[in-house]
Write a protein that holds these residues in place. Structure first.
Motif, short mmCIF file in Angstrom:
data_model
loop_
_atom_site.label_atom_id
_atom_site.label_comp_id
_atom_site.label_asym_id
_atom_site.label_seq_id
_atom_site.Cartn_x
_atom_site.Cartn_y
_atom_site.Cartn_z
N LEU A 1 34.97 30.66 33.33
CA LEU A 1 35.56 31.88 32.36
C LEU A 1 36.99 32.31 32.51
O LEU A 1 37.77 32.29 31.82
N THR A 2 37.17 32.07 33.91
CA THR A 2 38.78 32.32 34.17
C THR A 2 39.60 31.39 33.72
O THR A 2 40.62 31.65 32.77
N ASP A 3 39.40 29.89 33.57
CA ASP A 3 39.91 29.02 32.82
C ASP A 3 40.12 29.31 31.24
O ASP A 3 41.13 29.02 30.71
N PHE A 4 39.02 29.71 30.97
CA PHE A 4 38.74 29.92 29.27
C PHE A 4 39.64 31.13 28.87
O PHE A 4 40.35 31.04 28.04
N ILE A 5 39.91 32.28 29.73
CA ILE A 5 40.77 33.25 29.45
C ILE A 5 42.12 32.94 29.65
O ILE A 5 43.00 33.20 28.85
N LYS B 1 46.53 36.47 25.60
CA LYS B 1 46.78 38.03 25.71
C LYS B 1 45.47 38.70 24.92
O LYS B 1 44.98 39.71 25.55
N ILE B 2 44.85 38.00 23.93
CA ILE B 2 43.64 38.49 23.45
C ILE B 2 42.31 38.59 24.37
O ILE B 2 41.69 39.34 24.42
N HIS B 3 42.38 37.48 24.97
CA HIS B 3 41.04 37.43 25.88
C HIS B 3 41.32 38.27 26.96
O HIS B 3 40.37 39.15 27.43
N LEU B 4 42.55 38.51 27.65
CA LEU B 4 42.86 39.40 28.54
C LEU B 4 42.49 40.77 28.07
O LEU B 4 42.17 41.78 28.85
N ARG B 5 43.04 41.31 26.99
CA ARG B 5 42.66 42.50 26.36
C ARG B 5 41.19 42.70 26.55
O ARG B 5 40.58 43.74 26.94
N ARG B 6 40.45 41.80 25.95
CA ARG B 6 38.96 41.96 25.96
C ARG B 6 38.31 42.15 27.34
O ARG B 6 37.45 42.71 27.56
N MET B 7 38.78 41.36 28.36
CA MET B 7 38.43 41.40 29.74
C MET B 7 38.58 42.77 30.14
O MET B 7 37.83 43.39 31.15
N SER B 8 39.84 43.35 30.06
CA SER B 8 40.15 44.74 30.27
C SER B 8 39.43 45.72 29.84
O SER B 8 38.53 46.76 30.33
#
Length: 305
Positions: free
Chosen positions: A218-222, A226-233
């Motif tokens: 999952l970390t590699d995918f993110i 910036k979109i994935h990081l926003r979603r994880m936040s």
């Protein structure tokens, strides 16, 4: 009044106008550092700057609360308080046009990250921020010849040229910010860096780690997306992963909702490149079913009504 009403009722015509330019540094694990300078402008330039703000405000008819996944359109803005951002660091610098902050050499303009149009009328301050384009980069400026078309001829332009865009990324007034361009807003005020830090912290939390057999895929995918990081936040804010009932329902019903998620024999999620997108949608609670049509949808920002 709403922030839009405050912005639109500001007396642009009778205000004083100053143009500030800012360079920016991003120290590791620290807030950004801004270095601002103001520049003298002609009456014609002042009129143009005021016209840009006036025109941009005319387009805005709707405001929505800023959230990690909220998106606006050309007629709307996302609103957020200044204290939730690093805007105060910028405002502190453009509070006064001090002599030592006045630009005297064109080199000071090179490599500026953004500029601020500051309007002041009586005790009110309205500021408009725009990210700079490539014409402000010293490497670009030194590798091109600037030409001016006049009187049906092409001639060399004697002075350096810097483009002022006719769009604004975000406005600020009375402790609030109205965001028009979310991507540029987050870049200027380091919101992406905040999301990166947010995920780094979440990836060490037991309540998050315990739902996966291994987190690295999952970390590699993110990555740094910036979109994935926003979603994880947003996932961290909602914290559905820490709710045993939510996770049990996800295990029982993920196939019913068309989610490509793999669980091991202990009920832990087994992430892979093929399944990460659906894992994120599930943990955001964005895979919803319509009670009317029976259709299943992914929604951009699940808001409880």
């Amino acid at each position: 009044m709403t922030l839009i009403q405050d912005l639109k009722s500001f007396n642009i015509a009778d205000s004083t106008c100053k143009l500030w330019t800012f360079k920016k540094q991003n120290p590791k694990d620290q807030p950004p550092k801004y270095n601002g300078h103001w520049v003298d402008t002609t009456e014609a330039m002042v009129a143009e700057l005021k016209g840009i703000i006036r025109t941009q405000l005319q387009y805005i008819n709707e405001q929505m609360d800023y959230s990690l996944l909220a998106e606006n359109n050309e007629a709307s803005v996302l609103t957020i308080t200044e204290e939730e951002t690093h805007a105060g660091l910028i405002k502190h610098q453009f509070a006064d046009e001090l002599p030592q902050r006045k630009i005297k050499n064109v080199k000071t303009l090179f490599n500026c990250a953004f500029y601020v149009i500051k309007l002041v009328h009586e005790d009110q301050v309205l500021y408009a921020v725009r990210k700079t384009d490539t014409t402000w980069k010293s490497k670009t400026a030194s590798s091109i010849v600037t030409a001016l078309f006049s009187d049906a001829q092409l001639d060399l332009a004697e002075d350096e040229n810097f483009r002022i865009q006719k769009t604004i990324d975000f406005f600020g007034m009375a402790g609030e910010i109205a965001v028009r361009n979310k991507s540029n807003f987050e870049s200027i005020l380091n919101y992406k860096a905040a999301h990166e830090q947010d995920y780094a912290q979440m990836s060490h939390e037991d309540s998050f780690l315990q739902i996966f057999d291994e987190l690295q895929p999952l970390t590699d995918f993110i990555g740094s997306n910036k979109i994935h990081l926003r979603r994880m936040s947003a996932i961290r804010q909602k914290a559905f992963y820490a709710d045993p009932v939510f996770m049990e329902n996800l295990r029982d019903r993920h196939q019913q909702y068309g989610l490509n998620i793999v669980f091991d024999e202990d009920g832990k999620i087994v992430p892979s490149e093929e399944t990460c997108r659906d894992i994120i949608a599930a943990l955001l609670d964005h895979r919803l079913s319509s009670a009317f049509s029976g259709n299943i949808y992914d929604v951009p920002d699940a808001t409880i009504v």
